[in-house]
Scaffold this active site. Structure first.
Site, PDB file in Angstrom:
ATOM      1  N   CYS A   8      27.891  -5.231  30.434  1.00 27.91           N
ATOM      2  CA  CYS A   8      26.731  -4.737  31.175  1.00 27.91           C
ATOM      3  C   CYS A   8      25.635  -5.797  31.138  1.00 27.91           C
ATOM      4  O   CYS A   8      25.268  -6.285  30.070  1.00 27.91           O
ATOM      5  CB  CYS A   8      26.225  -3.431  30.578  1.00 27.91           C
ATOM      6  N   CYS A  19      22.477  -4.044  29.113  1.00 21.81           N
ATOM      7  CA  CYS A  19      22.505  -3.629  27.710  1.00 21.81           C
ATOM      8  C   CYS A  19      23.650  -4.271  26.946  1.00 21.81           C
ATOM      9  O   CYS A  19      23.853  -3.992  25.779  1.00 21.81           O
ATOM     10  CB  CYS A  19      22.598  -2.106  27.607  1.00 21.81           C
ATOM     11  N   GLY A  36      43.653  24.741  32.910  1.00 19.56           N
ATOM     12  CA  GLY A  36      44.174  23.943  34.012  1.00 19.56           C
ATOM     13  C   GLY A  36      44.595  24.762  35.216  1.00 19.56           C
ATOM     14  O   GLY A  36      44.819  24.209  36.287  1.00 19.56           O
ATOM     15  N   CYS A  56      22.905   3.389  28.954  1.00 10.19           N
ATOM     16  CA  CYS A  56      22.384   2.024  29.072  1.00 10.19           C
ATOM     17  C   CYS A  56      20.949   1.960  28.528  1.00 10.19           C
ATOM     18  O   CYS A  56      20.608   1.064  27.744  1.00 10.19           O
ATOM     19  CB  CYS A  56      22.423   1.608  30.539  1.00 10.19           C
ATOM     20  N   CYS A 115      25.926  -0.668  33.518  1.00  9.52           N
ATOM     21  CA  CYS A 115      26.475   0.629  33.137  1.00  9.52           C
ATOM     22  C   CYS A 115      26.257   1.645  34.257  1.00  9.52           C
ATOM     23  O   CYS A 115      25.160   1.746  34.813  1.00  9.52           O
ATOM     24  CB  CYS A 115      25.761   1.173  31.894  1.00  9.52           C
TER      25      CYS A 115
END
Lengths: 371, 304, 265
Positions: free
Chosen positions: B243, B246, B34, B274, B268
């Site tokens: 979606c 899909c 970080g 997808c 998606c």
């Protein structure tokens, strides 16, 4: 019924072809030669070399041709190319006092040893469009008159005159031997030394540095400058190869140098003295060198015990925003797709609006109930 | 390596010295998860803000045996993803893929793939602004101190202000996280939907900010906690829709405008996810017919 | 006699020994020594340029003295020379056990953050992570400094000068510091607003037992707030003692001048 689009790759290739077509323009006209750009668009070439940090007029001219004359795009091309170049050596500091001067003016003294040399400058041209340049057949081969005597080989810097009386601060000690900050190899770090600041300003966008310089003279920085000297000419570049142990010349470059004189009121310990601001650009770049010198001096406020109140005195502000390649990249990246983040914001705004509507509706009902 | 040779540039564009410098920075970044490690970022032939940091990181870790996936907005076929993939094909001649699990290196802008990453994979994030405190404190000298002394009260104040004003935290992307309990980190502008995927991820996560010349990293299996309050815990986005192609109800959805009368659909954002679901027989409300030749430009914004 | 006298048996909170700071050839403050006890209010008076602000900056760790020692009784550590503290330690002290009330509220407040956020910041800085608790505490403090609770989500720039100053005080006191530095806390306020603020300050300081070092050119402020007084002139302390004694029976000619000029005005 829905099909996501494919074919980004084809679009990109076609876009490249369109650019090539537009760049060429009307094929009935002769194509620009890179050497023509070097010779006839020299000031544009000089700016691209300065901010592109590569002294190579032909490459800069090529970049300008490729970029359809867009200086910033050309600078970008040169910078990216620069990344791939090996580094053979670090030069010795150039000696501008030994410059073969073509132009040299001082605003501080009427006459100076070596004389005022006006040289090539637009300063005293009247800005009238010269239609002769557009006429068929062109301008031929204009030639300037020669002076009766040649200029002296070396011209002492005007600031040496002040230095002899201790009226101006000493030039910083030559830092040869110490490691000098290298902006192209290290990231900016604060507080920045003068080496880092000067490198940054030298590469900095001319318009940005000019605007900042202007601001220091209009009350946003308290600058009361005198041009100690502006000089333009050719100066030798020397390196000291380790295996030789002495320095050798590897060529000449054209540079513009500006030494700006600024007032300094002094402190309890130090008597009043003039101070310096320094500017240097590749080629003929007076506007840039003078602007750089003003901003350099403005950013020295801390070491001189002055209050830093204005943008040009704020080194974090100046150094972080002067580079046009960084600035252009970031500003234009907003045209890249952001629809994932936009979707996230859409969802939030819709929710906030729905919550607001519920709240208003509830308040309305309460009011009605109260009535 | 014919591509690299033809292009006249070193493998993966950068010279070996520069790559070593970047790898040293990466090791430092992995050692202090970080922490924003400064590096001598180079000028790249792509514009700053367009992925130069990610490209330099990818160029430094990629080898001839690697398989590269590049996504932008979750999709492999957006122009910027295509452009960056072409760049590496030209200068590194590596195999590329759209399948998340086949890739050894994934460079991304604004998303983390829906399919879980695995050990041995590297995900490289493009970062426009690495400093999570920048909008609160513009000065680098001060923000570096705030990180050094772990003074993060100000960031919490920003979240407090959101709740006071809106009743909940109103940050939707680039949502700040605490890494390994020590450094406050900008996860790059991924939607907060993706934040939980960073937590204890088996893959190596690398972040490159070219313009700001910073690199940071999250080693595998590291704690990545999204900031919040005990009584206002972190929450991700969710949709009422599935979606349309899909039928997924667990993925991040893009909203696509289908006409100028308010018609819209949700699909998606992760195109690979997808496509794979559809290949496995999942069919959404509008995914039944798949005629070739019709195009909707809204998705990639390509110029024709 | 004031509260200060009865506290003499307690251990001191802060001790300054021969604190000197100059700017180039100009003296900021010279050879200043004093002892501050818990709960005690010391006033430093003098005209502008007398060195009182330089002294305050040294005492609060914002300026390094050229010579002299300032030691502070840190919680759990005992007496520490504040110059030996690392920067993070000093910053931590500044937002926990110390407070700083500036003359200009803009220097002490975040003008773009709501009143509640301004008060809550110190709590969050030391790890508070429960929104309801933080907000409750902010409300509690706004009430103590007599700010209408309806204004909790408003930004300080919509506040009057007196309210801004009271908000600055709440923001400082929320972590119950043991020592607060104040630099002309009533400067720039109307006389009636000044009186109300001083009254409030006196009440809070007494109620919470906070020690205060207050710098001002206004003798009315120290008369109301301070147990003890130091009069500064040209960087040096020319007279010190209990406030009432110094003001009612000034010994040094400069103090006499100060007191009489107030009386005349």
């Amino acid at each position: 019924m829905y099909v996501a689009v494919k074919g980004g790759e084809r679009a990109i290739l076609n876009s490249h072809k369109l650019v090539a077509e537009e760049r060429r323009g009307d094929p009935a006209l002769a194509e620009l030669d890179v050497r023509q750009i070097v010779e006839q668009f020299r000031l544009a070439v000089d700016r691209v070399m300065t901010e592109g940090s590569v002294y190579d007029p032909e490459l800069a001219a090529l970049a300008l041709k490729q970029a359809q004359g867009d200086a910033v795009e050309a600078i970008f091309l040169l910078r990216a190319y620069r990344t791939t170049l090996p580094r053979f050596a670090v030069s010795r500091p150039i000696e501008t006092r030994r410059m073969a001067v073509r132009r040299r003016v001082s605003a501080a003294y009427k006459d100076v040893p070596g004389g005022q040399v006006l040289g090539p400058t637009y300063d005293y041209t009247h800005r009238l469009l010269d239609f002769a340049l557009a006429a068929e057949g062109g301008v031929g081969a204009p030639e300037a008159d020669l002076a009766e005597e040649t200029l002296p080989d070396a011209m002492p810097p005007v600031l040496d005159i002040l230095d002899g009386e201790n009226l101006i601060e000493r030039e910083f000690a030559d830092r040869e031997g110490e490691s000098v900050f290298d902006l192209t190899r290290e990231s900016l770090s604060f507080p920045a030394g003068r080496d880092q600041r000067l490198q940054n300003l030298a590469r900095g966008d001319e318009g940005f540095v000019l605007g900042l310089a202007y601001s220091t003279t209009r009350g946003y920085g308290g600058s009361h400058p005198f041009v100690g000297e502006v000089r333009l000419g050719e100066t030798a570049v020397e390196i000291t190869p380790e295996e030789l142990g002495f320095s050798i010349e590897i060529g000449d470059i054209t540079v513009t140098e500006c030494q700006m004189i600024n007032q300094f009121k002094g402190t309890a310990e130090k008597p009043a003295q003039f101070t310096r601001g320094y500017g240097l650009s590749f080629g003929h770049g007076e506007r840039k060198a003078m602007s750089m010198a003003l901003v350099d001096r403005a950013m020295r406020c801390r070491e001189l015990g002055e209050d830093a109140l204005y943008p040009a005195q704020d080194e974090e502000f100046v150094l972080s925003h002067s580079d046009n390649i960084e600035a252009v990249g970031f500003v234009t990246h907003f045209k890249l797709p952001h629809y994932v983040d936009f979707q996230a914001e859409l969802e939030l705004v819709r929710r906030l609006r729905a919550e607001h509507a519920t709240r208003v509706g509830r308040d309305g009902e309460l009011r009605e109930a109260a009535e | 390596m014919s591509g690299a040779r033809e292009s006249g540039y070193n493998f993966a564009y950068l010279d070996e010295q520069t790559k070593r410098m970047i790898r040293r920075t990466l090791l430092k970044a992995l050692a202090a998860p970080g922490y924003q490690a400064p590096f001598g970022g180079r000028e790249m032939p792509l514009a700053y803000g367009w992925g130069t940091g990610g490209i330099q990181v990818t160029a430094s870790v990629i080898g001839p045996e690697d398989v590269l996936k590049v996504i932008d907005q979750g999709a492999d076929d957006t122009t910027n993803a295509v452009s960056i993939r072409r760049f590496f094909q030209l200068v590194a001649d590596v195999e590329t893929t759209e399948a998340t699990e086949k890739a050894t290196v994934i460079q991304t802008r604004h998303r983390i793939p829906e399919a879980p990453l695995e050990e041995g994979q590297i995900i490289v994030y493009q970062v426009p602004q690495p400093e999570p405190l920048r909008h609160l404190e513009p000065r680098e000298v001060e923000t570096r101190k705030m990180h050094a002394y772990a003074e993060y009260g100000l960031m919490q104040v920003r979240l407090y202000e959101d709740i006071a004003r809106y009743g909940h935290i109103a940050t939707t992307y680039d949502y700040p996280v605490m890494v390994n309990g020590r450094y406050l980190m900008a996860p790059s502008p991924i939607p907060k939907f993706d934040n939980p995927k960073m937590q204890d991820n088996p893959a190596i996560q690398l972040f490159g900010a070219g313009r700001e010349k910073r690199i940071y990293a999250i080693p595998p299996y590291t704690s990545v906690r999204s900031l919040d309050f005990e009584d206002h815990p972190f929450r991700t986005q969710s949709w009422d829709q599935r979606c349309a192609l899909c039928d997924a109800d667990d993925s991040y959805l893009d909203e696509v405008i289908t006409d100028d009368r308010g018609g819209r659909m949700f699909v998606c954002s992760d195109t690979d996810y997808c496509a794979r679901r559809r290949a496995n027989g999942h069919v959404g409300a509008q995914g039944a017919i798949d005629p070739v030749g019709e195009k909707t430009d809204a998705l990639s914004g390509d110029a024709q | 006699m004031s509260a200060a006298a009865s506290m003499r048996t307690r251990a001191p909170l802060m001790q300054a020994r021969s604190v000197t700071r100059s700017y180039g050839g100009n003296i900021g403050c010279r050879d200043v020594s004093f002892t501050l006890y818990p709960g005690e209010v010391i006033g430093i008076v003098g005209e502008s340029g007398s060195g009182k602000s330089t002294l305050l900056a040294c005492l609060s760790g914002r300026l390094e003295p050229d010579s002299g020692v300032i030691s502070y009784d840190m919680r759990g550590r005992g007496f520490v020379d504040i110059q030996t503290l690392s920067e993070p330690e000093r910053r931590m002290l500044m937002r926990t056990d110390w407070g700083m009330v500036h003359q200009n509220p803009r220097d002490g407040l975040r003008m773009a953050v709501s009143a509640g956020g301004n008060v809550g910041e110190r709590l969050m800085a030391v790890g508070a992570r429960h929104y309801g608790d933080i907000r409750g505490e902010a409300q509690n403090w706004l009430a103590k400094v007599e700010i209408d609770l309806e204004r909790i989500d408003d930004k300080p720039r919509t506040f009057s000068g007196g309210m801004q100053q009271r908000l600055q005080i709440a923001r400082n006191l929320v972590t119950t510091p043991r020592l607060v530095f104040m630099d002309e806390p009533t400067g720039g306020l109307d006389v009636s607003v000044q009186a109300r603020l001083l009254d409030l300050l006196r009440g809070l300081v007494r109620e919470l037992g906070i020690a205060v070092i207050v710098v001002t050119h206004d003798l009315a402020v120290v008369r109301l707030l301070a147990d003890r007084l130091m009069v500064m002139r040209r960087g040096e302390v020319v007279e010190h003692g209990l406030t009432d004694q110094v003001l009612d029976d000034p010994h040094h000619p400069y103090t006499q001048l100060l007191v009489s000029s107030v009386l005349q005005a």
